[in-house]
Scaffold this motif. Structure first.
Motif: not given
Length: 98
Positions: A50-68
Motif C-alpha cells: 500500500e505504501f508503494e502504491y501511494w508513493y508511486m502515485r504521488f511520484l507520477n503526479g497524482h496528488m489526490d489524497l482522497d483517492h481510494e
C-alpha cells in the motif's frame, strides 16, 4: 509526542501526506522511505504494498489524497496469465532468460 502520532495515524489524509513528503525526497529509495515512515508512525499502520502504491502515485503526479486505492481495478500480473500464454511466452525466451 505519542498523542500527535496517534492523531496522524487516525486520519488517512494525514497518513497519505506523510507518504507524499517521503516521495518528495528523490534522493532516498522507496524502501528506505518506507522504513522511515514505519519508524515515525509505526510498523503496523500500513504494509509495503500500500505504501508503494501511494508513493508511486504521488511520484507520477497524482496528488489526490482522497483517492481510494482499494477501488482501483486489480492489476493483472504474470501469475494471472493462463498457462497456455505463459508457455507461448517462455518458448520465445532464450535458455538463459528462462
Amino acid at each position: 509526542m505519542e498523542k500527535q502520532v496517534e492523531f496522524l495515524r487516525n486520519n488517512p489524509q494525514y497518513v497519505r501526506s506523510c507518504i507524499l513528503y517521503e516521495a518528495l525526497d528523490t534522493q532516498t529509495s522507496i524502501f528506505s522511505s518506507y522504513k522511515s515512515f514505519c519508524k515515525r508512525l509505526g510498523d503496523d499502520l500500513m504494509d509495503y504494498v500500500e505504501f508503494e502504491y501511494w508513493y508511486m502515485r504521488f511520484l507520477n503526479g497524482h496528488m489526490d489524497l482522497d483517492h481510494e486505492w482499494n477501488r482501483d481495478p486489480k492489476s493483472i500480473t504474470f501469475d494471472d496469465l493462463p498457462l497456455e500464454i505463459v508457455c507461448i511466452i517462455t518458448k520465445k525466451l532464450s535458455f538463459y532468460d528462462r
